[in-house]
Design a protein around this motif. Structure first.
Motif, PDB file in Angstrom:
ATOM      1  N   HIS A 222       0.857  -1.184   0.000  1.00  0.00           N
ATOM      2  CA  HIS A 222       0.000   0.000   0.000  1.00  0.00           C
ATOM      3  C   HIS A 222       0.890   1.229   0.000  1.00  0.00           C
ATOM      4  CE1 HIS A 222       0.970   0.533   4.274  1.00  0.00           C
ATOM      5  NE2 HIS A 222       0.662  -0.746   4.461  1.00  0.00           N
ATOM      6  N   MET A 223       0.308   2.385  -0.128  1.00  0.00           N
ATOM      7  CA  MET A 223       1.085   3.610  -0.037  1.00  0.00           C
ATOM      8  C   MET A 223       1.787   3.628   1.317  1.00  0.00           C
ATOM      9  SD  MET A 223      -0.219   7.562  -0.170  1.00  0.00           S
ATOM     10  CE  MET A 223      -0.273   7.970   1.575  1.00  0.00           C
ATOM     11  N   ALA A 224       3.040   4.009   1.335  1.00  0.00           N
ATOM     12  CA  ALA A 224       3.762   4.149   2.602  1.00  0.00           C
ATOM     13  C   ALA A 224       3.268   5.445   3.248  1.00  0.00           C
ATOM     14  CB  ALA A 224       5.263   4.189   2.356  1.00  0.00           C
ATOM     15  N   TYR A 225       2.474   5.309   4.297  1.00  0.00           N
ATOM     16  CA  TYR A 225       1.859   6.467   4.935  1.00  0.00           C
ATOM     17  C   TYR A 225       2.883   7.296   5.690  1.00  0.00           C
ATOM     18  CZ  TYR A 225      -2.434   4.065   3.787  1.00  0.00           C
ATOM     19  OH  TYR A 225      -3.439   3.433   3.103  1.00  0.00           O
ATOM     20  N   GLN A 226       2.731   8.604   5.628  1.00  0.00           N
ATOM     21  CA  GLN A 226       3.627   9.527   6.297  1.00  0.00           C
ATOM     22  C   GLN A 226       3.550   9.344   7.806  1.00  0.00           C
ATOM     23  OE1 GLN A 226       1.406  10.467   3.899  1.00  0.00           O
ATOM     24  NE2 GLN A 226       2.623  11.349   2.285  1.00  0.00           N
ATOM     25  N   PRO A 227       4.708   9.354   8.481  1.00  0.00           N
ATOM     26  CA  PRO A 227       4.715   9.188   9.936  1.00  0.00           C
ATOM     27  C   PRO A 227       3.847  10.204  10.665  1.00  0.00           C
ATOM     28  CG  PRO A 227       6.946   9.049   9.087  1.00  0.00           C
ATOM     29  CD  PRO A 227       6.065   9.470   7.939  1.00  0.00           C
ATOM     30  N   GLY A 228       3.774  11.436  10.172  1.00  0.00           N
ATOM     31  CA  GLY A 228       3.022  12.485  10.839  1.00  0.00           C
ATOM     32  C   GLY A 228       1.518  12.313  10.819  1.00  0.00           C
ATOM     33  N   LEU A 229       1.035  11.276  10.181  1.00  0.00           N
ATOM     34  CA  LEU A 229      -0.415  11.051  10.146  1.00  0.00           C
ATOM     35  C   LEU A 229      -0.959  10.409  11.412  1.00  0.00           C
ATOM     36  CD1 LEU A 229      -0.824   9.898   6.440  1.00  0.00           C
ATOM     37  CD2 LEU A 229      -1.597  12.055   7.446  1.00  0.00           C
ATOM     38  N   LEU A 230      -0.093   9.787  12.209  1.00  0.00           N
ATOM     39  CA  LEU A 230      -0.524   9.113  13.433  1.00  0.00           C
ATOM     40  C   LEU A 230       0.421   9.450  14.575  1.00  0.00           C
ATOM     41  CD1 LEU A 230      -1.360   5.510  12.136  1.00  0.00           C
ATOM     42  CD2 LEU A 230      -2.995   7.173  13.026  1.00  0.00           C
ATOM     43  N   PRO A 231      -0.061   9.344  15.815  1.00  0.00           N
ATOM     44  CA  PRO A 231       0.842   9.540  16.955  1.00  0.00           C
ATOM     45  C   PRO A 231       1.780   8.336  17.123  1.00  0.00           C
ATOM     46  CG  PRO A 231      -1.371   9.003  17.720  1.00  0.00           C
ATOM     47  CD  PRO A 231      -1.448   9.141  16.217  1.00  0.00           C
ATOM     48  N   ALA A 232       2.849   8.540  17.855  1.00  0.00           N
ATOM     49  CA  ALA A 232       3.862   7.498  18.058  1.00  0.00           C
ATOM     50  C   ALA A 232       3.255   6.216  18.626  1.00  0.00           C
ATOM     51  CB  ALA A 232       4.965   8.024  18.977  1.00  0.00           C
ATOM     52  N   ARG A 233       2.338   6.337  19.572  1.00  0.00           N
ATOM     53  CA  ARG A 233       1.751   5.135  20.191  1.00  0.00           C
ATOM     54  C   ARG A 233       1.018   4.283  19.145  1.00  0.00           C
ATOM     55  NH1 ARG A 233      -1.201   9.558  21.783  1.00  0.00           N
ATOM     56  NH2 ARG A 233      -3.455   9.502  21.438  1.00  0.00           N
ATOM     57  N   SER A 234       0.468   4.924  18.132  1.00  0.00           N
ATOM     58  CA  SER A 234      -0.227   4.182  17.075  1.00  0.00           C
ATOM     59  C   SER A 234       0.772   3.420  16.214  1.00  0.00           C
ATOM     60  CB  SER A 234      -1.044   5.138  16.208  1.00  0.00           C
ATOM     61  OG  SER A 234      -2.049   5.757  16.977  1.00  0.00           O
ATOM     62  N   TRP A 235       1.864   4.093  15.816  1.00  0.00           N
ATOM     63  CA  TRP A 235       2.873   3.410  15.007  1.00  0.00           C
ATOM     64  C   TRP A 235       3.485   2.250  15.779  1.00  0.00           C
ATOM     65  CZ3 TRP A 235       2.032   3.939  10.304  1.00  0.00           C
ATOM     66  CH2 TRP A 235       1.738   5.163   9.711  1.00  0.00           C
ATOM     67  N   SER A 236       3.723   2.424  17.072  1.00  0.00           N
ATOM     68  CA  SER A 236       4.284   1.326  17.877  1.00  0.00           C
ATOM     69  C   SER A 236       3.318   0.153  17.935  1.00  0.00           C
ATOM     70  CB  SER A 236       4.626   1.818  19.283  1.00  0.00           C
ATOM     71  OG  SER A 236       5.709   2.714  19.227  1.00  0.00           O
ATOM     72  N   ALA A 237       2.046   0.440  18.088  1.00  0.00           N
ATOM     73  CA  ALA A 237       1.053  -0.638  18.126  1.00  0.00           C
ATOM     74  C   ALA A 237       0.967  -1.361  16.781  1.00  0.00           C
ATOM     75  CB  ALA A 237      -0.316  -0.082  18.521  1.00  0.00           C
ATOM     76  N   ILE A 238       0.961  -0.612  15.699  1.00  0.00           N
ATOM     77  CA  ILE A 238       0.889  -1.210  14.360  1.00  0.00           C
ATOM     78  C   ILE A 238       2.119  -2.070  14.096  1.00  0.00           C
ATOM     79  CG2 ILE A 238       0.965  -0.689  11.884  1.00  0.00           C
ATOM     80  CD1 ILE A 238      -0.842   1.796  12.598  1.00  0.00           C
ATOM     81  N   MET A 239       3.286  -1.518  14.381  1.00  0.00           N
ATOM     82  CA  MET A 239       4.525  -2.251  14.122  1.00  0.00           C
ATOM     83  C   MET A 239       4.739  -3.399  15.098  1.00  0.00           C
ATOM     84  SD  MET A 239       5.653  -0.950  11.386  1.00  0.00           S
ATOM     85  CE  MET A 239       7.210  -1.831  11.324  1.00  0.00           C
ATOM     86  N   GLY A 240       4.049  -3.374  16.219  1.00  0.00           N
ATOM     87  CA  GLY A 240       4.177  -4.435  17.216  1.00  0.00           C
ATOM     88  C   GLY A 240       3.323  -5.650  16.936  1.00  0.00           C
ATOM     89  N   ASP A 241       2.460  -5.580  15.934  1.00  0.00           N
ATOM     90  CA  ASP A 241       1.574  -6.710  15.623  1.00  0.00           C
ATOM     91  C   ASP A 241       1.488  -6.917  14.114  1.00  0.00           C
ATOM     92  OD1 ASP A 241      -0.196  -8.816  15.966  1.00  0.00           O
ATOM     93  OD2 ASP A 241      -1.949  -7.523  16.212  1.00  0.00           O
TER      94      ASP A 241
END
Length: 145
Positions: A40-59
């Protein structure tokens, strides 16, 4: 305001009011582009807070119904990149919530009201297909086409 200062202001504030400037700095990290952009499109980091990226990358074994597992070094590198560029101030997201989908954020819902949502379904088929309506989305530009 110059495009640079507008982008800088948006990057620093990472405001969910994305539509005000229609720009958010694009993904510049090669592993993120390669691994995330493969599906999929590589979404820009600034679209979500850090806790969201950690949760996504953690599962990644359960990445929205798909197995997107990566070797640990690549996973950690991508997570570090996403977290380092994540939204800093997220006024519209309660501190005790960890949104996993950009399309569920209050600013996204506001910008994609019922009329826009119907056009999106016709054109993009899914809320995650940003480039169907915003042809420059992968480069950080979200003005309407």
């Amino acid at each position: 305001m110059t495009r640079f200062s507008a982008a800088l202001a948006l990057a620093l504030a990472a405001s969910p009011a994305l539509a005000d400037d229609d720009y958010i700095p694009p993904v510049t990290h090669a592993a993120t582009q390669e691994e995330c952009g493969a599906c999929h499109m590589a979404y820009q980091p600034g679209l979500l807070p850090a806790r969201s990226w950690s949760a996504i990358m953690g599962d990644l074994a359960n990445h929205f119904g798909e197995n997107a597992d990566l070797d640990e070094a690549t996973r950690a590198e991508i997570e570090a990149y996403l977290v380092s560029g994540a939204a800093r101030r997220t006024r519209s997201i309660p501190a005790d919530e960890t949104p996993l989908r950009i399309s569920e954020l209050p600013w996204f819902k506001h910008e994609h009201d019922h009329e826009v949502s119907q056009r999106m379904r016709d054109r993009a088929k899914t809320m995650s297909n940003c480039v169907a309506c915003h042809r420059g989305a992968d480069r950080g530009y979200y003005e309407d086409d």
